[in-house]
Design an enzyme around this catalytic site. Structure first.
Site, short mmCIF file in Angstrom:
data_model
loop_
_atom_site.label_atom_id
_atom_site.label_comp_id
_atom_site.label_asym_id
_atom_site.label_seq_id
_atom_site.Cartn_x
_atom_site.Cartn_y
_atom_site.Cartn_z
N SER A 132 86.00 -17.66 -2.45
CA SER A 132 86.04 -18.97 -1.80
C SER A 132 86.91 -18.86 -0.57
O SER A 132 87.96 -18.21 -0.61
CB SER A 132 86.60 -20.04 -2.73
OG SER A 132 85.60 -20.55 -3.57
N ARG A 163 87.06 -9.87 -11.11
CA ARG A 163 85.68 -10.34 -10.96
C ARG A 163 84.88 -9.43 -10.03
O ARG A 163 83.68 -9.25 -10.22
CB ARG A 163 85.66 -11.78 -10.45
CG ARG A 163 84.29 -12.42 -10.60
CD ARG A 163 84.26 -13.86 -10.15
NE ARG A 163 84.89 -14.74 -11.11
CZ ARG A 163 84.79 -16.07 -11.06
NH1 ARG A 163 84.11 -16.64 -10.09
NH2 ARG A 163 85.39 -16.82 -11.96
N GLU A 167 79.64 -16.60 -8.13
CA GLU A 167 80.62 -16.77 -7.06
C GLU A 167 81.73 -15.74 -7.20
O GLU A 167 82.24 -15.48 -8.28
CB GLU A 167 81.22 -18.17 -7.13
CG GLU A 167 82.23 -18.44 -6.02
CD GLU A 167 82.95 -19.75 -6.22
OE1 GLU A 167 84.09 -19.84 -5.73
OE2 GLU A 167 82.40 -20.66 -6.86
N ARG A 212 96.14 -19.78 -13.92
CA ARG A 212 95.33 -20.99 -14.12
C ARG A 212 95.43 -21.43 -15.58
O ARG A 212 95.17 -20.64 -16.48
CB ARG A 212 93.87 -20.74 -13.77
CG ARG A 212 93.63 -20.44 -12.29
CD ARG A 212 93.95 -21.66 -11.43
NE ARG A 212 93.98 -21.32 -10.04
CZ ARG A 212 92.91 -21.29 -9.25
NH1 ARG A 212 91.72 -21.55 -9.75
NH2 ARG A 212 93.03 -20.97 -7.98
N ARG A 241 83.74 -15.52 -17.28
CA ARG A 241 84.28 -15.13 -15.97
C ARG A 241 85.62 -15.77 -15.62
O ARG A 241 86.10 -15.64 -14.50
CB ARG A 241 83.27 -15.46 -14.88
CG ARG A 241 82.93 -16.93 -14.71
CD ARG A 241 81.97 -17.11 -13.55
NE ARG A 241 81.71 -18.51 -13.24
CZ ARG A 241 81.08 -18.93 -12.16
NH1 ARG A 241 80.64 -18.04 -11.28
NH2 ARG A 241 80.88 -20.20 -11.93
N HIS A 242 86.25 -16.47 -16.57
CA HIS A 242 87.53 -17.12 -16.28
C HIS A 242 88.66 -16.51 -17.09
O HIS A 242 88.51 -16.19 -18.27
CB HIS A 242 87.45 -18.62 -16.57
CG HIS A 242 86.67 -19.39 -15.57
ND1 HIS A 242 85.32 -19.60 -15.70
CD2 HIS A 242 87.04 -19.98 -14.41
CE1 HIS A 242 84.89 -20.30 -14.66
NE2 HIS A 242 85.90 -20.53 -13.86
N GLU A 293 93.60 -23.65 -17.14
CA GLU A 293 92.38 -24.32 -17.62
C GLU A 293 91.92 -23.76 -18.96
O GLU A 293 92.03 -22.56 -19.22
CB GLU A 293 91.25 -24.13 -16.60
CG GLU A 293 91.47 -24.93 -15.33
CD GLU A 293 90.38 -24.64 -14.30
OE1 GLU A 293 89.82 -23.53 -14.35
OE2 GLU A 293 90.10 -25.51 -13.49
#
Length: 566
Positions: free
Chosen positions: A492, A540, A489, A338, A346-347, A340
């Site tokens: 997903s 996670r 979370e 990713r 948490r990323h 981002e």
């Protein structure tokens, strides 16, 4: 847009976090050229200090009158020739000492072995001299420690020169110790093993530098211990996160870190065991793909032999294609990327995804059934098989065991919104939950249902990926779900669209160039079963199960927007 690979795209609120704390966000949010030069100068100064200390240590070692010691074969540095396992290395004193002996793991040293002679290998955790003729040497291996005592004794053929050799060993050096197991007069507080080894032979297999970037003992210290010392007027070293990550090879030697990554291994093992028992097939999908697999711009773009390509944001498209290829049930454990700029706790830009895809016969609840039983199996297996590891983590990072139910709680998104509304939290009924509302809902669920692990399903269609199947009774909602641990979370998932015309329509609506995923869409033109799946980030899972506050603690060598080393 939510992702299906366990670490979702950051929400707008998360992307706009202002000046997050260094410990929370990685500690390297704004690295200026000036700061980089300062850090480089600091490292160069440390390097010079290490070289000078090494030279002094070498000179001191050379001054030892080993040649005049009749027991010199019982200690010393192992030669390179011996370590190279060459045919003529058999004459070495180390080879002669260890030949034919069995190695004993430090963790296996117990009171019942009193009187036995053992051979162990480990790192020098600490040394403490008592006068000139005795030294206490704590040896560490895989987080377990044992106290070794080298004392001058003609009977044991231990000379004062050998004691001096032991005293001069640098911390973190690798040593082999031969000695007899004995029981201490008083319980040992500084070691995991409640026995001592009376040293008769001691060899240094590999020397560590005299000055290290961090002390493993300092890195293993808990915040509780540091705060308690401060209240008592004593100041202990606190090793910050950047120092840890910059010197990860030292940081991972702490008992907590040794335990964290063994727990992570067990999560992966249990994930695989359960799914194989349920008829799933393990697959491996490409990480170089032609276009975005999730939509949006958060991809690492690259040139692939003159053709634009990117690193896969998830195995989503290919695991669905595998279902169309008649594998029926598949799973994958692999890297996910990713791009981002998410400076949150948490990323990560690269993580390990645990992905599942399966045929649906009647209802997308079949996928949630797998999630339910899979994660209860994983949690049970951690509590059963990783007791010592969980205790080791808890000593440095105290936490309460995860509360979960034998049958996982399921709530609809609308029910969750209603719970928040009754608690005075207003949420857009067709929007996504932000970090704050997720945590609040987690608190409410814990208070009402007594669980920190639950499923929230029937999410609004607008916040899900383009391939998510809309609800039949209300197209504003979708056959999708998220799963939460301790108010955050973790998973997903959803039923996928397997009708190509609807899939094209949804892709275009989400701004995806249909040409870049044409092979994916075409796979549904040849007959495709209803199917669904989910994704979860391995790091996670461990972070939240152990209630750790930063995902960088559960990534062996984390990659975030500002870190690509070591």
């Amino acid at each position: 847009m939510s992702s299906e690979s366990g670490v979702p795209s950051a929400t707008a609120a998360e992307k706009n976090e202002q000046n997050p704390p260094a410990e929370e966000a990685g500690g390297e949010n704004t690295v200026s050229k000036k700061a980089a030069k300062k850090e480089a100068a600091k490292q160069e100064k440390l390097r010079r200090r290490q070289e000078e200390a090494a030279a002094r240590a070498a000179a001191a070692t050379a001054s030892l009158s080993v040649k005049d010691d009749p027991h010199s074969d019982n200690y010393g540095e192992v030669t390179l020739t011996e370590l190279q396992s060459t045919p003529d290395s058999g004459a070495g004193k180390w080879i002669a000492a260890v030949e034919g002996r069995e190695w004993t793991e430090v963790k296996n040293l117990v009171e019942g072995m009193k009187g036995e002679e053992v051979l162990i290998r480990g790192r020098v955790h600490s040394t403490r001299a008592v006068g000139k003729n005795m030294v206490f040497l704590v040896v560490r291996k895989r987080g377990f420690t044992v106290q070794c005592v080298a004392s001058k004794s003609e009977e044991k053929k231990v000379s004062s020169t050998m004691v001096d050799f032991a005293r001069r060993l640098n911390r973190e050096s690798f040593v082999d110790v031969i000695g007899v197991v004995s029981l201490p007069k008083e319980p040992l507080k500084s070691t995991t093993q409640q026995v001592e080894i009376q040293v008769s032979k001691l060899y240094c297999v590999n020397k560590a530098l005299p000055t290290l970037p961090l002390n493993v003992e300092d890195a293993a210290r808990s915040e509780v211990e540091i705060e308690r010392a401060l209240q008592a007027g004593e100041q202990l070293v606190r090793v910050n996160q950047d120092t840890r990550l910059n010197n990860r090879v030292l940081d991972t030697r702490t008992p907590a870190n040794q335990a964290i990554f063994r727990i992570q291994c067990q999560v992966e093992t249990a994930f695989r065991e359960f799914l194989l028992s349920e008829g799933f097939v393990g697959i491996h999908t490409p990480k170089l793909i032609a276009g975005s697999s999730e939509g949006g711009s958060a991809v690492f773009r690259l040139d692939y032999k003159g053709t634009p390509a990117c690193l896969a944001q998830s195995p989503q498209l290919h695991k669905q294609m595998s279902i169309c290829g008649d594998f029926e049930r598949v799973f994958e454990i692999g890297h996910v990327f990713r791009a981002e700029d998410s400076f949150t706790h948490r990323h990560l830009c690269e993580f390990i995804g645990l992905d599942v895809e399966m045929e649906i016969y009647k209802h997308y609840s079949e996928v949630m059934d797998i999630v339910d039983r899979l994660f209860v199996y994983i949690f049970d297996s951690l509590n059963e098989k990783c007791k010592k590891e969980l205790e080791a983590v808890g000593r440095q990072y105290p936490f309460e065991p995860l509360k979960y139910l034998p049958k996982t709680l399921r709530l609809t998104f609308e029910e969750g919104i209603q719970m928040l509304k009754e608690a005075g939290v207003e949420i857009d009924p067709l929007g996504d939950l932000n970090t704050e509302s997720e945590r609040k809902l987690g608190q409410l669920v814990l208070e009402k249902y007594g669980t920190e692990f639950y499923i929230l399903h029937r999410y609004p269609q607008s916040v899900r990926p383009f391939y998510t199947m809309p609800c039949a009774d209300n197209p504003l909602y979708s056959n999708s779900f998220d799963v939460f641990i301790r108010g955050e979370e973790i998973i997903s998932g959803a039923q996928r669209i397997h009708v190509p015309e609807l899939l094209e329509e949804r892709a275009q609506a989400c701004g995806i160039d249909v040409k870049t995923i044409s092979t994916y869409i075409d796979s549904f033109r040849y007959g495709a079963p209803p199917h669904g799946g989910f994704g979860v980030g391995l790091e996670r899972v461990v972070m939240l199960f152990c209630a750790l506050k930063n995902i960088r603690k559960t990534s062996l060598y984390p990659r975030d927007p500002v870190r690509i080393a070591p």
